[in-house]
Design an enzyme around this catalytic site. Structure first.
Site, PDB file in Angstrom:
ATOM      1  N   THR A  47       0.891  -1.146   0.000  1.00 33.89           N
ATOM      2  CA  THR A  47       0.000   0.000   0.000  1.00 33.89           C
ATOM      3  C   THR A  47       0.930   1.198   0.000  1.00 33.89           C
ATOM      4  O   THR A  47       2.079   1.075   0.416  1.00 33.89           O
ATOM      5  CB  THR A  47      -0.858   0.017   1.288  1.00 33.89           C
ATOM      6  OG1 THR A  47      -1.603  -1.187   1.382  1.00 33.89           O
ATOM      7  CG2 THR A  47      -1.813   1.188   1.320  1.00 33.89           C
ATOM      8  N   ARG A  99     -13.161  -7.563  -3.910  1.00 29.89           N
ATOM      9  CA  ARG A  99     -12.613  -7.444  -2.560  1.00 29.89           C
ATOM     10  C   ARG A  99     -12.154  -6.017  -2.306  1.00 29.89           C
ATOM     11  O   ARG A  99     -11.466  -5.405  -3.118  1.00 29.89           O
ATOM     12  CB  ARG A  99     -11.450  -8.414  -2.372  1.00 29.89           C
ATOM     13  CG  ARG A  99     -10.804  -8.369  -0.978  1.00 29.89           C
ATOM     14  CD  ARG A  99      -9.577  -7.492  -0.952  1.00 29.89           C
ATOM     15  NE  ARG A  99      -8.887  -7.523   0.339  1.00 29.89           N
ATOM     16  CZ  ARG A  99      -7.881  -6.725   0.675  1.00 29.89           C
ATOM     17  NH1 ARG A  99      -7.427  -5.833  -0.191  1.00 29.89           N
ATOM     18  NH2 ARG A  99      -7.307  -6.821   1.860  1.00 29.89           N
ATOM     19  N   VAL A 100     -12.535  -5.473  -1.167  1.00 30.75           N
ATOM     20  CA  VAL A 100     -12.084  -4.152  -0.739  1.00 30.75           C
ATOM     21  C   VAL A 100     -11.404  -4.310   0.611  1.00 30.75           C
ATOM     22  O   VAL A 100     -11.944  -4.952   1.510  1.00 30.75           O
ATOM     23  CB  VAL A 100     -13.259  -3.155  -0.629  1.00 30.75           C
ATOM     24  CG1 VAL A 100     -12.781  -1.818  -0.069  1.00 30.75           C
ATOM     25  CG2 VAL A 100     -13.916  -2.960  -1.995  1.00 30.75           C
ATOM     26  N   THR A 133      -0.737   0.259   6.645  1.00 32.35           N
ATOM     27  CA  THR A 133      -0.444  -0.723   5.602  1.00 32.35           C
ATOM     28  C   THR A 133      -0.337  -2.093   6.249  1.00 32.35           C
ATOM     29  O   THR A 133      -0.060  -2.201   7.444  1.00 32.35           O
ATOM     30  CB  THR A 133       0.863  -0.375   4.868  1.00 32.35           C
ATOM     31  OG1 THR A 133       1.134  -1.377   3.880  1.00 32.35           O
ATOM     32  CG2 THR A 133       2.056  -0.318   5.818  1.00 32.35           C
ATOM     33  N   GLY A 134      -0.550  -3.140   5.455  1.00 31.08           N
ATOM     34  CA  GLY A 134      -0.431  -4.485   5.992  1.00 31.08           C
ATOM     35  C   GLY A 134      -1.589  -5.358   5.574  1.00 31.08           C
ATOM     36  O   GLY A 134      -2.192  -5.142   4.519  1.00 31.08           O
ATOM     37  N   HIS A 135      -1.925  -6.340   6.400  1.00 32.75           N
ATOM     38  CA  HIS A 135      -3.020  -7.259   6.092  1.00 32.75           C
ATOM     39  C   HIS A 135      -4.343  -6.539   6.293  1.00 32.75           C
ATOM     40  O   HIS A 135      -4.766  -6.266   7.413  1.00 32.75           O
ATOM     41  CB  HIS A 135      -2.939  -8.501   6.975  1.00 32.75           C
ATOM     42  CG  HIS A 135      -3.952  -9.539   6.619  1.00 32.75           C
ATOM     43  ND1 HIS A 135      -4.839 -10.042   7.522  1.00 32.75           N
ATOM     44  CD2 HIS A 135      -4.227 -10.152   5.431  1.00 32.75           C
ATOM     45  CE1 HIS A 135      -5.622 -10.930   6.925  1.00 32.75           C
ATOM     46  NE2 HIS A 135      -5.263 -11.011   5.657  1.00 32.75           N
ATOM     47  N   GLY A 136      -5.013  -6.226   5.178  1.00 29.09           N
ATOM     48  CA  GLY A 136      -6.173  -5.347   5.211  1.00 29.09           C
ATOM     49  C   GLY A 136      -7.302  -5.829   6.087  1.00 29.09           C
ATOM     50  O   GLY A 136      -7.936  -5.034   6.793  1.00 29.09           O
TER      51      GLY A 136
END
Length: 326
Positions: free
Chosen positions: A185, A213-214, A236-239
């Site tokens: 991101t 997917r969002v 940022t990272g695992h949404g």
């Protein structure tokens, strides 16, 4: 300054005068290959420099974060705009958001396909509509109404992202996105000369994701937040993990409780990791110009400019510093 795991922060301030500050990140991810590191480092430094130039010229914090993120969206080394990762069908679906800490105005878009700079569209949602969030075809129709040119999707796709999708399908199988190795991101936070704060975040999402997917990036409070009384954050990272803990607002909650920016970031990231095993990172600047870049993922490219001094890094304790031209 001693360097704790996944933490970068500047020396303690000498005064409480408002300083111009821009901090950017290029995504919390797995280790970046050696042949890409210099390109990534140059790109992240270029984005921070652009944001700072905007502030120096009298631009607002919103102008600065939009400008910095636009640089990263135009750089194929980052997962946003040109170079966004591909979904399970080999298509691009991009998300972005932006927020003005002065009055909590916010704009976001999700699942947009033919837009080179989703962050610019998110700002138009904030400033030209009564809404906070537009998605898919509606967002693209709004872009057309605003005169934003459509870009053929194939022009946003790179050979690297095609290979990335092929590799992911071979290694993990379609739809398995529990723990993505790359959750790239891009984002920026800024403090301007009027004491206003802003954030912007943009992403292509997770490689091999389901269509539609969002993630967290366009969601206010998860992918970012800005409030002049507290600070500005981009995450940022695992949404999915970030969404569940509302990571950006959680970090600012700890600021609200009197924690330093470093403590607030650490507490928020530790909670996400302990509760969900979710990894990621964030950048945070508070109302007096203290900032931090912190991550629990393997790496997080970042850069910051304050008082004309640019700092940038990728891995733990790897920071380069230089003075920008006056």
């Amino acid at each position: 300054m001693a360097c704790a795991r996944g933490t970068v922060a500047p020396p303690v301030r000498a005064s409480i005068d408002v300083s111009l500050v821009v901090v950017v990140h290029g995504g919390g991810a797995s280790n970046i290959s050696a042949n890409r590191k210099e390109l990534v480092r140059e790109g992240i430094a270029r984005a921070a420099t652009e944001g700072y130039k905007i502030l120096k010229a009298g631009g607002s914090a919103v102008d600065a974060v939009e400008g910095a993120v636009t640089v990263l969206e135009n750089d194929p080394e980052f997962n946003a705009g040109y170079g966004s990762v591909l979904n399970v069908n080999g298509d691009i679906e991009m998300d972005a958001s932006i927020m003005d800490g002065k009055d909590l105005s916010a704009g976001a878009v999700s699942a947009v396909r033919c837009i080179a700079n989703p962050v610019k569209l998110a700002r138009l949602v904030m400033e030209k509509t009564p809404h906070c969030f537009l998605t898919g075809h509606g967002a693209e129709k709004f872009a057309e109404d605003m005169g934003i040119p459509q870009v053929p999707v194939e022009k946003l796709i790179t050979e690297r992202t095609k290979k990335h999708l092929e590799k992911e399908k071979l290694e993990k199988g379609a739809q398995n996105a529990d723990c993505p190795k790359n959750s790239g991101t891009v984002g920026a936070v800024a403090l301007d000369c009027r004491g206003n704060l802003a954030y912007a975040t943009s992403t292509g999402g997770i490689v091999n994701k389901m269509v539609g997917r969002v993630g967290d990036s366009p969601c206010i409070g998860a992918g970012g937040y800005a409030d002049n009384n507290l600070g500005a954050v981009s995450t940022t990272g695992h949404g999915e993990s970030i969404l569940k803990v509302n990571l950006a607002r959680l970090a600012l909650f700890h600021v609200e409780q009197g924690k330093t920016v470093e403590e607030a970031a650490q507490l928020a990231l530790d909670y996400m990791k302990s509760k969900l095993k979710g990894l990621g990172g964030l950048i945070l600047v508070n109302k007096t110009g203290d900032w931090v870049a912190k991550w629990t993922s393997a790496s997080m490219p970042w850069a910051a400019v304050k008082n004309g001094k640019l700092q940038a890094g990728i891995d733990l304790c790897e920071t380069r510093t230089r003075d920008l031209p006056c």
